[in-house]
Structure formats: structure tokens, C-alpha cells
Design a protein around this motif. Structure first.
Motif, PDB file in Angstrom:
ATOM      1  N   HIS A  99      -7.083   6.734  17.092  1.00  0.00           N
ATOM      2  CA  HIS A  99      -7.671   5.338  17.412  1.00  0.00           C
ATOM      3  C   HIS A  99      -7.001   4.085  16.621  1.00  0.00           C
ATOM      4  N   PHE A 100      -5.825   3.531  17.184  1.00  0.00           N
ATOM      5  CA  PHE A 100      -5.414   2.255  16.400  1.00  0.00           C
ATOM      6  C   PHE A 100      -6.205   1.416  16.242  1.00  0.00           C
ATOM      7  N   ASP A 101      -6.035   0.488  15.474  1.00  0.00           N
ATOM      8  CA  ASP A 101      -6.838  -0.800  15.076  1.00  0.00           C
ATOM      9  C   ASP A 101      -8.109  -0.210  14.429  1.00  0.00           C
ATOM     10  N   SER A 184       7.917   3.231  17.809  1.00  0.00           N
ATOM     11  CA  SER A 184       7.594   1.895  17.798  1.00  0.00           C
ATOM     12  C   SER A 184       7.144   1.436  16.493  1.00  0.00           C
ATOM     13  N   GLU A 185       7.118   0.111  16.149  1.00  0.00           N
ATOM     14  CA  GLU A 185       6.726  -0.259  14.977  1.00  0.00           C
ATOM     15  C   GLU A 185       5.046  -0.531  14.943  1.00  0.00           C
ATOM     16  N   PHE A 186       4.558  -0.086  13.811  1.00  0.00           N
ATOM     17  CA  PHE A 186       3.180  -0.263  13.732  1.00  0.00           C
ATOM     18  C   PHE A 186       3.039  -1.096  12.200  1.00  0.00           C
ATOM     19  N   VAL A 187       1.756  -1.932  12.045  1.00  0.00           N
ATOM     20  CA  VAL A 187       1.433  -2.665  10.785  1.00  0.00           C
ATOM     21  C   VAL A 187       0.602  -1.372  10.166  1.00  0.00           C
ATOM     22  N   PHE A 188       0.821  -1.094   8.930  1.00  0.00           N
ATOM     23  CA  PHE A 188       0.000   0.033   8.067  1.00  0.00           C
ATOM     24  C   PHE A 188      -0.754  -0.698   6.969  1.00  0.00           C
ATOM     25  N   ARG A 189      -2.062  -0.630   7.124  1.00  0.00           N
ATOM     26  CA  ARG A 189      -2.913  -1.291   6.236  1.00  0.00           C
ATOM     27  C   ARG A 189      -3.948  -0.255   5.355  1.00  0.00           C
ATOM     28  N   MET A 190      -4.409  -0.856   4.260  1.00  0.00           N
ATOM     29  CA  MET A 190      -5.202   0.055   3.305  1.00  0.00           C
ATOM     30  C   MET A 190      -6.526  -0.804   2.847  1.00  0.00           C
ATOM     31  N   GLN A 191      -7.695  -0.520   2.920  1.00  0.00           N
ATOM     32  CA  GLN A 191      -8.552  -1.234   2.295  1.00  0.00           C
ATOM     33  C   GLN A 191      -9.437  -0.164   1.127  1.00  0.00           C
ATOM     34  N   SER A 192     -10.671  -0.707   0.558  1.00  0.00           N
ATOM     35  CA  SER A 192     -11.371   0.126  -0.148  1.00  0.00           C
ATOM     36  C   SER A 192     -12.088   1.207   0.632  1.00  0.00           C
ATOM     37  N   GLY A 193     -12.215   2.050  -0.087  1.00  0.00           N
ATOM     38  CA  GLY A 193     -12.907   3.562   0.529  1.00  0.00           C
ATOM     39  C   GLY A 193     -12.478   4.554  -0.068  1.00  0.00           C
ATOM     40  N   PRO A 194     -11.112   4.846  -0.358  1.00  0.00           N
ATOM     41  CA  PRO A 194      -9.920   4.175   0.483  1.00  0.00           C
ATOM     42  C   PRO A 194      -9.957   4.483   1.959  1.00  0.00           C
ATOM     43  N   GLU A 195      -9.447   3.369   2.701  1.00  0.00           N
ATOM     44  CA  GLU A 195      -9.356   3.657   4.014  1.00  0.00           C
ATOM     45  C   GLU A 195      -7.867   3.225   4.735  1.00  0.00           C
ATOM     46  N   CYS A 196      -7.433   3.770   5.773  1.00  0.00           N
ATOM     47  CA  CYS A 196      -6.053   3.362   6.191  1.00  0.00           C
ATOM     48  C   CYS A 196      -6.250   2.916   7.733  1.00  0.00           C
ATOM     49  N   ALA A 197      -5.534   2.278   8.181  1.00  0.00           N
ATOM     50  CA  ALA A 197      -5.248   2.049   9.604  1.00  0.00           C
ATOM     51  C   ALA A 197      -3.931   1.744   9.940  1.00  0.00           C
ATOM     52  N   LEU A 198      -3.718   1.962  11.266  1.00  0.00           N
ATOM     53  CA  LEU A 198      -2.561   1.622  12.227  1.00  0.00           C
ATOM     54  C   LEU A 198      -2.820   0.572  13.193  1.00  0.00           C
ATOM     55  N   PHE A 199      -1.900  -0.423  13.180  1.00  0.00           N
ATOM     56  CA  PHE A 199      -1.975  -1.702  14.067  1.00  0.00           C
ATOM     57  C   PHE A 199      -0.765  -1.825  15.009  1.00  0.00           C
ATOM     58  N   GLU A 200      -0.773  -1.467  16.303  1.00  0.00           N
ATOM     59  CA  GLU A 200       0.570  -1.446  16.997  1.00  0.00           C
ATOM     60  C   GLU A 200       1.127  -2.976  17.020  1.00  0.00           C
ATOM     61  N   ALA A 201       2.446  -2.827  16.916  1.00  0.00           N
ATOM     62  CA  ALA A 201       3.145  -4.243  16.754  1.00  0.00           C
ATOM     63  C   ALA A 201       4.366  -4.201  17.543  1.00  0.00           C
ATOM     64  N   ASP A 202       4.449  -3.483  18.914  1.00  0.00           N
ATOM     65  CA  ASP A 202       5.589  -3.684  19.615  1.00  0.00           C
ATOM     66  C   ASP A 202       5.196  -4.318  20.865  1.00  0.00           C
ATOM     67  N   GLY A 203       4.004  -4.843  20.931  1.00  0.00           N
ATOM     68  CA  GLY A 203       3.792  -5.451  22.157  1.00  0.00           C
ATOM     69  C   GLY A 203       3.616  -4.416  23.658  1.00  0.00           C
TER      70      GLY A 203
END
Length: 235
Positions: A99-101, A184-203
Motif C-alpha cells: 500500500h503506497f501512501d 519509477s520515482e517515489f518519495v520516501f518519508r519517515m515519522q515517529s514510531g518509527p514508521e516509513c512510507a512511499l508515495f508515488e511520484a511519476d504520475g
């Protein structure tokens, strides 16, 4: 009297066709009796679809192979007299789930990276970052909206600020396994937890690449059938 009554009822059910200004009209609704058409059987690989077409199991009539999406290909007949088609076979890819996002905890994210993505340089770099987070809370020491830096192990017994790569070039399993998985390109983000997510960035551009890859695979596998005009591939 009974016979006359029955004949009257029968005549009431019959449509009367009238012609006016060169057009035909009916005083009752008419329903077309269509020729029967077949429903597609399902397979889950492109090789299964190719094997069916090469076998000529259901005949040698011309067919259309339509690549509907990165995960779906269907084989149909040309239009019949009722402007309908027979559907012979449908290939639907069986793919792992990611699951992206959506944020995952680091353990699940680590497993997903190794099982759902093709090995490449950016995937391995992300594994190093995710596998070395030292705290229950991600301490963001820099975040400019594009790149992050977090506290992670940088040696056997030391910690330091580690740059989170962005954007990352990854190839998830998103189409049939017989073809190359598009990167394809993805935005990789981290937040407290720790937790990680990928967001699609190629339209969604990867979808066109995947469809082209499927078409190329089918053209190479069905070369003789295409040259004989028995098979037409559209994508």
C-alpha cells in the motif's frame, strides 16, 4: 367462438410494421434474438495466454489480443453480426500487496522492501537506513520538505545523522512476472514510531511502460501468428 378468441389474442401479440417517410415503425416493442457469445476463461500468466493461442484449441479464426492494463490482457473475436464479441481467455496478474501512501512500521517495511521490490541500488540504500534506526521515535534533525535526516546507527557502536534518500528509484512488482518491472520515482518519508512510507511520484507513467513491455513480450512470443494475420495485438 373459443377458436376466434384465441386467434384474436394471438394477433394482438404480433407486431405491425408501418413505413413512414422511408423508415419502419412497430406498434409493439421488438427484441433482437442475438447470437450466443462465449465468456472468457481466466489464467494468471502471460505464458498461459500464449500457450492457449498457440494451441489453436478453439479454432484458427482471427483474434484480437487487447492489453487492457499492466495487470490484465484479454483475447476476443472480431465483431459478429450483432456487434458483439466472443471472449476466449483473460490473463490477470497475481501480485504481492503493497500500500503506497500508507505508513508501515520499520519491521514490516523492511520485509516489504525485500519481498515486493526488485533488488536495485536505491532499495538497498533504503534497507540500510530503515534497518539502522536506533530510537522508538524518529528524530528528524533536518526536513526541507524534500529530504530528511534521522538519527540512525552509522557504525558498530555509534549513532549519527543519516540522510534519508529522496526521491528513490524503485521497481515494485506491479505487472506480469514474465516482463521487466518498470522503475519509477517515489518519495520516501519517515515519522515517529518509527514508521516509513512511499508515495508515488511519476504520475502513473510506469503503467504505459508496463503495457509496452507486455505488448513486446506478446509480439515476440506470437511472431508467427501475427505474421499470418491470425492475431492482432493492441495496447
Amino acid at each position: 367462438m373459443i377458436r376466434e378468441a384465441l386467434q384474436y389474442l394471438i394477433s394482438q401479440g404480433q407486431a405491425n410494421i408501418l413505413k413512414e417517410n422511408g423508415q419502419a415503425f412497430s406498434d409493439k416493442p421488438l427484441h433482437l434474438v442475438e447470437n450466443p457469445t462465449s465468456k472468457a476463461m481466466n489464467v494468471h500468466t502471460l505464458s498461459g495466454l500464449v500457450g492457449y493461442l498457440k494451441s489453436e484449441f478453439d479454432g484458427k479464426d482471427p483474434v484480437i489480443v487487447h492489453v487492457l492494463s499492466p495487470t490484465e490482457v484479454i483475447v476476443t473475436s472480431p465483431l459478429n453480426g450483432d456487434a458483439k464479441r466472443d471472449y476466449y481467455i483473460k490473463a490477470e496478474a497475481l501480485l504481492p500487496t503493497f500500500h503506497f501512501d500508507r505508513f508501515y512500521d520499520t519491521d514490516k517495511f523492511n520485509i516489504k522492501l525485500q519481498s515486493v521490490f526488485v533488488k536495485n541500488e536505491d532499495r538497498d540504500l533504503m534497507l540500510k537506513v530503515v534497518g539502522n534506526i536506533t530510537e522508538d521515535q524518529v528524530k528528524t534533525v533536518k526536513d526541507d520538505g524534500v529530504s530528511q535526516a534521522v538519527v540512525a546507527k552509522v557504525g558498530v557502536a555509534s549513532v549519527g545523522n543519516v540522510e534519508v534518500p529522496n526521491p528513490v528509484l524503485l521497481a515494485p512488482y506491479r505487472t506480469f512476472l514474465e516482463v521487466i518491472q518498470p522503475e519509477s520515482e517515489f518519495v520516501f518519508r519517515m515519522q515517529s514510531g518509527p514508521e516509513c512510507a512511499l508515495f508515488e511520484a511519476d504520475g502513473g507513467a510506469w503503467k504505459n511502460e508496463a503495457i509496452d513491455n507486455i505488448k513486446g513480450y506478446l509480439e515476440a512470443s506470437l511472431k508467427d501468428e501475427i505474421e499470418s494475420n491470425r492475431i492482432t495485438i493492441i495496447a
